[in-house]
Design a protein around this motif. Structure first.
Motif, PDB file in Angstrom:
ATOM      1  N   GLY A   1      68.626   0.322  19.175  1.00  0.00           N
ATOM      2  CA  GLY A   1      68.110   1.467  18.681  1.00  0.00           C
ATOM      3  C   GLY A   1      68.862   2.105  19.815  1.00  0.00           C
ATOM      4  N   SER A   2      70.187   2.467  20.027  1.00  0.00           N
ATOM      5  CA  SER A   2      71.072   3.374  21.161  1.00  0.00           C
ATOM      6  C   SER A   2      70.644   4.998  20.684  1.00  0.00           C
ATOM      7  N   ALA A   3      70.741   5.742  21.779  1.00  0.00           N
ATOM      8  CA  ALA A   3      70.449   6.878  21.002  1.00  0.00           C
ATOM      9  C   ALA A   3      71.883   7.615  21.187  1.00  0.00           C
ATOM     10  N   VAL A   4      72.387   7.877  20.565  1.00  0.00           N
ATOM     11  CA  VAL A   4      73.179   9.272  19.818  1.00  0.00           C
ATOM     12  C   VAL A   4      73.341  10.418  19.113  1.00  0.00           C
ATOM     13  N   ASP A   5      74.265  11.317  19.342  1.00  0.00           N
ATOM     14  CA  ASP A   5      73.706  12.059  18.776  1.00  0.00           C
ATOM     15  C   ASP A   5      74.618  11.976  17.246  1.00  0.00           C
ATOM     16  N   PRO A   6      74.296  13.074  16.295  1.00  0.00           N
ATOM     17  CA  PRO A   6      75.066  12.232  15.232  1.00  0.00           C
ATOM     18  C   PRO A   6      76.677  12.943  15.482  1.00  0.00           C
ATOM     19  N   VAL A   7      77.451  12.963  15.057  1.00  0.00           N
ATOM     20  CA  VAL A   7      79.020  13.317  14.686  1.00  0.00           C
ATOM     21  C   VAL A   7      78.610  14.538  13.683  1.00  0.00           C
ATOM     22  N   GLN A   8      79.509  15.795  14.371  1.00  0.00           N
ATOM     23  CA  GLN A   8      79.447  17.424  13.520  1.00  0.00           C
ATOM     24  C   GLN A   8      80.483  17.184  12.472  1.00  0.00           C
TER      25      GLN A   8
ATOM     26  N   ALA B   1      69.988   0.086  25.853  1.00  0.00           N
ATOM     27  CA  ALA B   1      71.357   0.072  25.835  1.00  0.00           C
ATOM     28  C   ALA B   1      72.583   0.546  25.067  1.00  0.00           C
ATOM     29  N   GLY B   2      73.569   1.404  25.886  1.00  0.00           N
ATOM     30  CA  GLY B   2      74.654   1.701  24.726  1.00  0.00           C
ATOM     31  C   GLY B   2      74.115   3.381  24.291  1.00  0.00           C
ATOM     32  N   SER B   3      73.299   4.160  24.631  1.00  0.00           N
ATOM     33  CA  SER B   3      72.873   5.171  24.792  1.00  0.00           C
ATOM     34  C   SER B   3      73.757   6.375  25.535  1.00  0.00           C
ATOM     35  N   ARG B   4      74.094   7.554  24.433  1.00  0.00           N
ATOM     36  CA  ARG B   4      75.210   8.276  24.801  1.00  0.00           C
ATOM     37  C   ARG B   4      74.851   9.722  25.852  1.00  0.00           C
ATOM     38  N   LEU B   5      75.711  10.129  26.851  1.00  0.00           N
ATOM     39  CA  LEU B   5      74.824  10.198  28.125  1.00  0.00           C
ATOM     40  C   LEU B   5      75.934  11.666  28.230  1.00  0.00           C
ATOM     41  N   ARG B   6      75.912  12.837  28.461  1.00  0.00           N
ATOM     42  CA  ARG B   6      76.488  13.464  28.905  1.00  0.00           C
ATOM     43  C   ARG B   6      76.842  13.678  30.550  1.00  0.00           C
ATOM     44  N   LEU B   7      77.675  13.554  31.176  1.00  0.00           N
ATOM     45  CA  LEU B   7      76.692  13.451  32.703  1.00  0.00           C
ATOM     46  C   LEU B   7      77.144  15.024  33.517  1.00  0.00           C
ATOM     47  N   ARG B   8      76.704  15.455  33.689  1.00  0.00           N
ATOM     48  CA  ARG B   8      76.185  16.833  34.516  1.00  0.00           C
ATOM     49  C   ARG B   8      76.510  17.404  36.041  1.00  0.00           C
ATOM     50  N   ASP B   9      76.096  15.938  36.716  1.00  0.00           N
ATOM     51  CA  ASP B   9      76.051  16.501  38.262  1.00  0.00           C
ATOM     52  C   ASP B   9      75.892  14.552  38.653  1.00  0.00           C
ATOM     53  N   SER B  10      75.754  14.919  40.180  1.00  0.00           N
ATOM     54  CA  SER B  10      75.391  13.861  40.873  1.00  0.00           C
ATOM     55  C   SER B  10      74.884  14.050  42.015  1.00  0.00           C
ATOM     56  N   SER B  11      74.414  13.205  42.781  1.00  0.00           N
ATOM     57  CA  SER B  11      72.979  13.562  43.940  1.00  0.00           C
ATOM     58  C   SER B  11      72.818  12.146  44.578  1.00  0.00           C
ATOM     59  N   GLY B  12      72.657  11.683  45.736  1.00  0.00           N
ATOM     60  CA  GLY B  12      72.150  10.266  46.256  1.00  0.00           C
ATOM     61  C   GLY B  12      71.885   8.841  45.052  1.00  0.00           C
ATOM     62  N   GLY B  13      73.402   8.491  44.500  1.00  0.00           N
ATOM     63  CA  GLY B  13      72.812   7.464  44.057  1.00  0.00           C
ATOM     64  C   GLY B  13      72.402   8.039  42.646  1.00  0.00           C
ATOM     65  N   TRP B  14      72.369   9.374  42.171  1.00  0.00           N
ATOM     66  CA  TRP B  14      71.426  10.085  40.766  1.00  0.00           C
ATOM     67  C   TRP B  14      72.228  10.268  40.331  1.00  0.00           C
TER      68      TRP B  14
END
Length: 195
Positions: free
Chosen positions: A57-64, A157-170
């Motif tokens: 049930g991974s969350a993935v944006d559709p391919v354009q 598991a397997g959901s695609r994410l775009r990394l934007r920033d990080s702070s203190g282990g998050w």
């Protein structure tokens, strides 16, 4: 980069099958994503990844649609396709000044189409550089970088994410559907190694 690591798409695919057999679906999906980075038309990796995404049930944006048009030979060359569109446009302007209106019109139309496709592919390539997968069974996307922060959604598991920033282990991420929030950095892994 993945190509410099010396693994072939077939090796990545096989590593994914091993991780799948070891009951590590997120690790398997990560390897199949990496196989597809190296060879976007690798059919066994495409099928395995699609099956695993459906199962988890991974969350993935559709391919354009414009990304579906991209041939494998142009991957990692998107900026050249964009430049080629610009060169065609310049040729159309030269033809226009030489009173070759039909040639200028055709070149202008083709150049704009090529440049727009190249631009779309280039933007997708930039976005893919910051793409990560959820590597745990599930992770909660939170409104702030802290466990007590309001939960927004749970990402399987397997959901695609775009990394934007990080702070203190998050890590601040953007999930499918443009939902933004924070996840523990240890719960995600980049598809491509950080540059």
């Amino acid at each position: 980069s993945l190509a410099q690591e010396g693994y072939s798409p077939a090796t990545r695919y096989n590593l994914g099958k091993v991780r799948e057999a070891l009951s590590d679906p997120a690790g398997a999906m990560l390897e199949w994503e990496r196989a597809l980075r190296l060879e976007p038309s690798h059919v066994p990796a495409q099928k395995a990844l699609e099956t695993a995404r459906t199962t988890m049930g991974s969350a993935v944006d559709p391919v354009q649609w414009w990304n579906r048009l991209q041939p494998d030979s142009t991957h990692r060359l998107e900026h050249w396709v964009l430049a080629f569109g610009g060169w065609l446009f310049a040729g159309g302007m030269v033809a226009f000044t030489m009173k070759r209106r039909i040639v200028a019109s055709v070149l202008s139309l083709v150049s704009v189409s090529v440049a727009l496709l190249g631009f779309g592919w280039w933007r997708q390539a930039l976005a893919e550089a910051d793409t990560a997968l959820v590597i745990e069974r599930a992770v909660v996307l939170r409104a702030a970088p802290a466990d007590p922060a309001r939960a927004l959604i749970t990402l399987p598991a397997g959901s695609r994410l775009r990394l934007r920033d990080s702070s203190g282990g998050w890590s601040r991420v953007e999930a499918a559907g443009a939902q933004a929030g924070w996840v523990p950095s240890a719960s995600v892994e980049r598809i491509s190694p950080a540059q």
